[in-house]
Structures are given as C-alpha cells and as structure tokens.
Design an enzyme around this catalytic site. Structure first.
Site, PDB file in Angstrom:
ATOM      1  N   ASP A   1      -4.191  -6.170   5.298  1.00 29.98           N
ATOM      2  CA  ASP A   1      -5.193  -6.986   5.988  1.00 29.98           C
ATOM      3  C   ASP A   1      -5.165  -8.434   5.509  1.00 29.98           C
ATOM      4  O   ASP A   1      -5.426  -9.349   6.269  1.00 29.98           O
ATOM      5  CB  ASP A   1      -6.589  -6.394   5.761  1.00 29.98           C
TER       6      ASP A   1
ATOM      7  N   PRO B   1      -2.394 -11.804  10.468  1.00 29.70           N
ATOM      8  CA  PRO B   1      -2.566 -11.639  11.914  1.00 29.70           C
ATOM      9  C   PRO B   1      -2.666 -10.157  12.264  1.00 29.70           C
ATOM     10  O   PRO B   1      -2.050  -9.318  11.593  1.00 29.70           O
ATOM     11  CB  PRO B   1      -1.272 -12.231  12.484  1.00 29.70           C
ATOM     12  N   ASP B   2      -3.446  -9.843  13.272  1.00 29.29           N
ATOM     13  CA  ASP B   2      -3.525  -8.457  13.737  1.00 29.29           C
ATOM     14  C   ASP B   2      -2.433  -8.265  14.795  1.00 29.29           C
ATOM     15  O   ASP B   2      -2.532  -8.758  15.921  1.00 29.29           O
ATOM     16  CB  ASP B   2      -4.919  -8.162  14.316  1.00 29.29           C
ATOM     17  N   ILE B   3      -1.385  -7.553  14.408  1.00 30.49           N
ATOM     18  CA  ILE B   3      -0.200  -7.429  15.268  1.00 30.49           C
ATOM     19  C   ILE B   3      -0.538  -6.661  16.542  1.00 30.49           C
ATOM     20  O   ILE B   3      -0.217  -7.099  17.657  1.00 30.49           O
ATOM     21  CB  ILE B   3       0.939  -6.733  14.483  1.00 30.49           C
TER      22      ILE B   3
ATOM     23  N   LYS C   1       8.241 -17.290 -10.725  1.00 36.39           N
ATOM     24  CA  LYS C   1       7.450 -16.216 -11.324  1.00 36.39           C
ATOM     25  C   LYS C   1       6.276 -16.815 -12.114  1.00 36.39           C
ATOM     26  O   LYS C   1       6.480 -17.733 -12.924  1.00 36.39           O
ATOM     27  CB  LYS C   1       8.354 -15.386 -12.247  1.00 36.39           C
TER      28      LYS C   1
ATOM     29  N   PHE D   1      -3.175   3.103  15.634  1.00 34.55           N
ATOM     30  CA  PHE D   1      -3.492   4.165  14.684  1.00 34.55           C
ATOM     31  C   PHE D   1      -4.683   3.733  13.837  1.00 34.55           C
ATOM     32  O   PHE D   1      -4.922   2.531  13.674  1.00 34.55           O
ATOM     33  CB  PHE D   1      -2.291   4.471  13.778  1.00 34.55           C
TER      34      PHE D   1
ATOM     35  N   LYS E   1     -12.587   0.944  17.227  1.00 36.20           N
ATOM     36  CA  LYS E   1     -11.314   0.237  17.009  1.00 36.20           C
ATOM     37  C   LYS E   1     -10.513   0.133  18.306  1.00 36.20           C
ATOM     38  O   LYS E   1      -9.881  -0.881  18.591  1.00 36.20           O
ATOM     39  CB  LYS E   1     -10.500   0.976  15.934  1.00 36.20           C
TER      40      LYS E   1
ATOM     41  N   LYS F   1      -9.482  -3.509  19.578  1.00 38.05           N
ATOM     42  CA  LYS F   1      -8.073  -3.917  19.659  1.00 38.05           C
ATOM     43  C   LYS F   1      -7.614  -4.027  21.108  1.00 38.05           C
ATOM     44  O   LYS F   1      -6.535  -4.541  21.380  1.00 38.05           O
ATOM     45  CB  LYS F   1      -7.186  -2.906  18.917  1.00 38.05           C
TER      46      LYS F   1
ATOM     47  N   ASN G   1       0.845  -1.201   0.000  1.00 37.77           N
ATOM     48  CA  ASN G   1       0.000   0.000   0.000  1.00 37.77           C
ATOM     49  C   ASN G   1       0.875   1.243   0.000  1.00 37.77           C
ATOM     50  O   ASN G   1       2.108   1.150  -0.027  1.00 37.77           O
ATOM     51  CB  ASN G   1      -0.968  -0.020   1.192  1.00 37.77           C
TER      52      ASN G   1
HETATM   53  O1  C5P Z   1      -7.733  -2.721  11.670  1.00 42.50           O
HETATM   54  P1  C5P Z   1      -6.952  -1.564  11.155  1.00 42.50           P
HETATM   55  O2  C5P Z   1      -5.954  -1.957  10.108  1.00 42.50           O
HETATM   56  O3  C5P Z   1      -7.753  -0.401  10.715  1.00 42.50           O
HETATM   57  O4  C5P Z   1      -6.151  -1.076  12.447  1.00 42.50           O
HETATM   58  C1  C5P Z   1      -5.128  -0.151  12.390  1.00 42.50           C
HETATM   59  C2  C5P Z   1      -4.217  -0.327  13.572  1.00 42.50           C
HETATM   60  O5  C5P Z   1      -3.925  -1.690  13.822  1.00 42.50           O
HETATM   61  C3  C5P Z   1      -2.869   0.308  13.334  1.00 42.50           C
HETATM   62  O6  C5P Z   1      -2.331   0.671  14.589  1.00 42.50           O
HETATM   63  C4  C5P Z   1      -2.113  -0.834  12.695  1.00 42.50           C
HETATM   64  O7  C5P Z   1      -0.701  -0.650  12.819  1.00 42.50           O
HETATM   65  C5  C5P Z   1      -2.604  -2.027  13.464  1.00 42.50           C
HETATM   66  N1  C5P Z   1      -2.648  -3.275  12.697  1.00 42.50           N
HETATM   67  C6  C5P Z   1      -1.805  -4.314  13.025  1.00 42.50           C
HETATM   68  N2  C5P Z   1      -1.886  -5.496  12.348  1.00 42.50           N
HETATM   69  C7  C5P Z   1      -2.806  -5.679  11.377  1.00 42.50           C
HETATM   70  C8  C5P Z   1      -3.657  -4.619  11.030  1.00 42.50           C
HETATM   71  C9  C5P Z   1      -3.549  -3.437  11.703  1.00 42.50           C
HETATM   72  O8  C5P Z   1      -0.967  -4.158  13.919  1.00 42.50           O
HETATM   73  N3  C5P Z   1      -2.848  -6.821  10.728  1.00 42.50           N
END
Ligand code: C5P
Length: 406
Positions: free
Chosen positions: A283, A311-313, A293, A333, A347, A351, A214
């Site tokens: 995402d 994974p959502d870090i 390739k 953020f 959010k 989170k 992105n």
């Molecule tokens: O869910 P969203 O992407 O809108 O959330 C944004 C926040 O979550 C940011 O702080 C981003 O760095 C963190 N994030 C993350 N791992 C992901 C998606 C988002 O740490 N896979």
C-alpha cells in the site's frame, strides 16, 4: 489429485530413447494426478528402461509384445486402445514418428496407435531426439503428416543433449508433459481471450539492499495463470519477486515495485480482455529510496522512514476507457481478517470492478490450498476449500460464465 486427469485412463507408450528415464517420473506424476496408467513399451524402449520399473510405478504389468497371450481374445492392440482416454507416446522417437506416418503395424505400440478409434481416443506425441534428427526435413515432414493425421505433437525442449550436443529435440520435462496433457483435457472456455494477471508481492526499496515487502507467495495468481492458459487463453503474468516456475505457455514479466507493476500492467492492459489482480501490492512505499546503503553511525539513532501511498493498479485499470466500455473484464482479490463479505462488497464498489474475490481466512500465504468468496452485482457464492490449482480452474469457469452472460 488433478481435476482434469483424475479417473482418466492413459496408455503411456515408450519408444526407444535416452529420454525414457523421464517417462518413469511422468508415470509417477500421472498416477499421483489420479490417472490410471497402462504402459506399453517397444523393444527399443526396453533397452533404455526396464518394464519392471514402469510396472512398479504404474502398478500394472507392462505390455511389450503383440504376441502377449494374457488377453483372452489375444488382441492387446484392440483392447488397450479401446480402453484409453488418451494414448501418450513419450518419448516418441524419430523412428516411431516415421512408423506412424507409414501406418506400420509390426509391433504392439505402432499397432495399437493404428487401431485406435480416432474419433474418441486422442494420440499425443512427446518427441525426443538429437537436434540434427529433429531438424532433418524428413522428421519435420513426418511431424506435419502425423499432425494432419490427427495426432497432437507436444513440441520439444532446447538444451544439452545426451550426445553432448546442444539444441532442440530434448523431450519436455515430465511436469511439462503433465501440464500439456492437463490442458488437453480442459474445456476451452477462454479461447480468444487475453488474460492479464498480477501475482506475488511487490518490493519497495529503502536503499539498494533493503526494502519492504509481504508474505504473498504468488501461488494463487500462478495457479490462475496456468488454468487460464489450459482453458485456451493467451496469458500474460506480471509477477513480483516470487520463487515459482513460469507456467508453461504463459508470458511472464517480472517486476519489483508497485510503480514497475503499474507501468507494465498499463501497457499490457491495452491488449487484454480480462484482468485479474491477485498481487499483494504494497500500500505504501518509502518516500525516497536512498542511493547508497544507509549506514549505522554508532550513535544509536535510527533512520526515520517516511511513506507515500502507492498507486492502486486495479482501480487505475478499472477506470480506463477499455474497462468501462466492457472490453476488459476486471477481477480483484481481497484478503480480510474479518467481515469478509462486507469488506469485499465495499471493495468491489470502491475499485469499480464487476467481480471481487475474497480469500476466506485464515491467511493462506504460501499454502497450497485456499477457499474463495465470489462477490458480484448479483450476490455472492463460496468456492469451498480446495487446492489453489483446482480453485484456479473453478474461477476461470466462473469468469467465463459471467463473460458469456454479457
Ligand atoms: O485495497 P486492497 O489492497 O485490499 O485491494 C486488493 C485488490 O486490489 C487486489 O486485487 C490487489 O491486487 C489490488 N491492488 C492493486 N494495487 C494496489 C493495491 C491493491 O492492484 N496498490
């Protein structure tokens, strides 16, 4: 403009050395940061760069002699050192360091350093010399002594030297000295904290040469890293693929994918006390990355890509024992295109973080400024549009205030 340096009066002292050419750029950067710069040069410095150049860049006439009669009281060493918010010697030669150690007063720059009010005018030194001179026990002894006498020694760079040798002793680059000076004037709000920051985009491979990513530039995260370090924190920056220089004094770990980023963050979070997730983590990622390739086969067929969720870090870290016990303060953020407050509040809950920072649109990818909306359990407040650098400092102050309150 620079929050820390704007309005500061800096006496920029040049002693003799090839690195004087970098002082021209340093002077320019200081003026650009909003400081007023009074240049003072030794006779040796004037062999390397002319006072005319320094006068043009600083916008003030340069002092080179203690016999300068322009001062009504005939005491430039007193007047110049009393007016200063800091005296910065760059380059600071081996000879000049030895002079400081001895308390010499036979030329203007040494004289004004000796005459400086030590309780309110800091003295910073940016040494520059050949590697053998730098490594010599006499120089190291002298450096230790000037530090004991209250000077701040900024350190040196490693690399090619004018003499053709390679080693330690190069003067720091102008931008690095500016960063050090800025840190020097920054309130030490995060002393003792270890800040872990994610920044930039992630890159999710489709095959060895393609992937999805992105437009995140990483600028906001890098600015926060710089501000946190300036505020006295130990900083680890986990960066996705970005084209930004590493902030001085920050430990940087480069990663590519969300999975890489998670692995590094989980490891680093064990030591951290503050986690700030600015990264625009993808995402989704392709379910499998092709080993070779993917080739066009001429039939007009296009490959079908299947995605899986990353994974959502941030949420993962916020769920750890350390975060839940209040030993790791997590900040997220959010970039939303509508209903920022509503989405940011939701959010924050989802989170499980105490502070969520919304980017107030329009999208600021790659730009140098931003505006932020801070949402926590108490409510919300806006940090109006400003440079990402300035917002980094403001956010650091906001986090420090919240940490002090718990
Ligand atoms: O869910 P969203 O992407 O809108 O959330 C944004 C926040 O979550 C940011 O702080 C981003 O760095 C963190 N994030 C993350 N791992 C992901 C998606 C988002 O740490 N896979």
């Amino acid at each position: 403009m620079n929050e820390q340096l704007a309005g500061k009066h800096i006496v920029l002292g040049l002693s003799g050395g090839v690195a004087c050419y970098k002082s021209a750029e340093l002077c320019r950067l200081l003026v650009k940061a909003g400081a007023t710069v009074q240049v003072v040069m030794t006779e040796a410095a004037a062999q390397f760069i002319t006072p005319v150049t320094m006068q043009a860049l600083s916008g003030r006439s340069v002092y080179t002699s203690q016999w300068d009669t322009r001062e009504a009281n005939n005491m430039p060493h007193i007047n110049l050192s009393r007016e200063a918010d800091a005296i910065l010697i760059a380059p600071c030669s081996a000879d000049f360091i030895a002079r400081l150690v001895q308390g010499r007063a036979d030329e203007l720059l040494s004289l004004l350093c000796l005459a400086r009010p030590r309780d309110r005018v800091p003295l910073l030194l940016a040494p520059a010399m050949n590697r053998e001179m730098w490594g010599h026990p006499a120089t190291q002894r002298n450096l230790a002594q000037v530090a004991r006498d209250g000077a701040t020694v900024l350190g040196v760079g490693f690399g090619d030297q004018a003499c053709g040798e390679t080693g330690d002793g190069r003067m720091l680059e102008a931008a690095e000295i500016l960063e050090e000076l800025e840190a020097f004037f920054t309130p030490q709000l995060l002393t003792g904290q270890h800040v872990l920051i994610t920044a930039g985009p992630t890159f999710e491979a489709i095959d060895p040469v393609r992937g999805i990513t992105n437009l995140s530039s990483g600028k906001m995260g890098f600015a926060i890293a710089r501000a946190a370090r300036a505020a006295g924190a130990q900083v680890t920056l986990v960066a996705g693929p970005v084209h930004l220089p590493t902030p001085r004094g920050v430990r940087r770990i480069d990663v590519r994918s969300a999975q890489n980023m998670l692995a590094i963050v989980e490891e680093q979070a064990r030591e951290a006390t503050i986690f700030i997730a600015t990264a625009a983590v993808a995402d989704w990622r392709p379910a499998t990355a092709a080993l070779h390739k993917i080739k066009k086969d001429g039939t007009g067929d296009v490959p079908a890509l299947e995605f899986v969720e990353n994974p959502d870090i941030l949420a993962t870290v916020a769920r750890t024992e350390r975060a839940r016990a209040g030993r790791l303060y997590c900040v997220g953020f959010a970039a939303e295109s509508e209903n920022l407050l509503e989405h940011a509040s939701a959010k924050r809950e989802r989170k499980g973080v105490p502070l969520l920072v919304g980017n107030i649109g329009p999208a600021t990818f790659g730009q140098d400024d931003n505006a932020l909306l801070l949402v926590d359990a108490q409510g919300h407040r806006e940090l109006p549009r400003a440079s990402k650098e300035a917002l980094g400092h403001q956010l650091v102050a906001e986090i420090a205030r919240r940490l002090a309150a718990v």
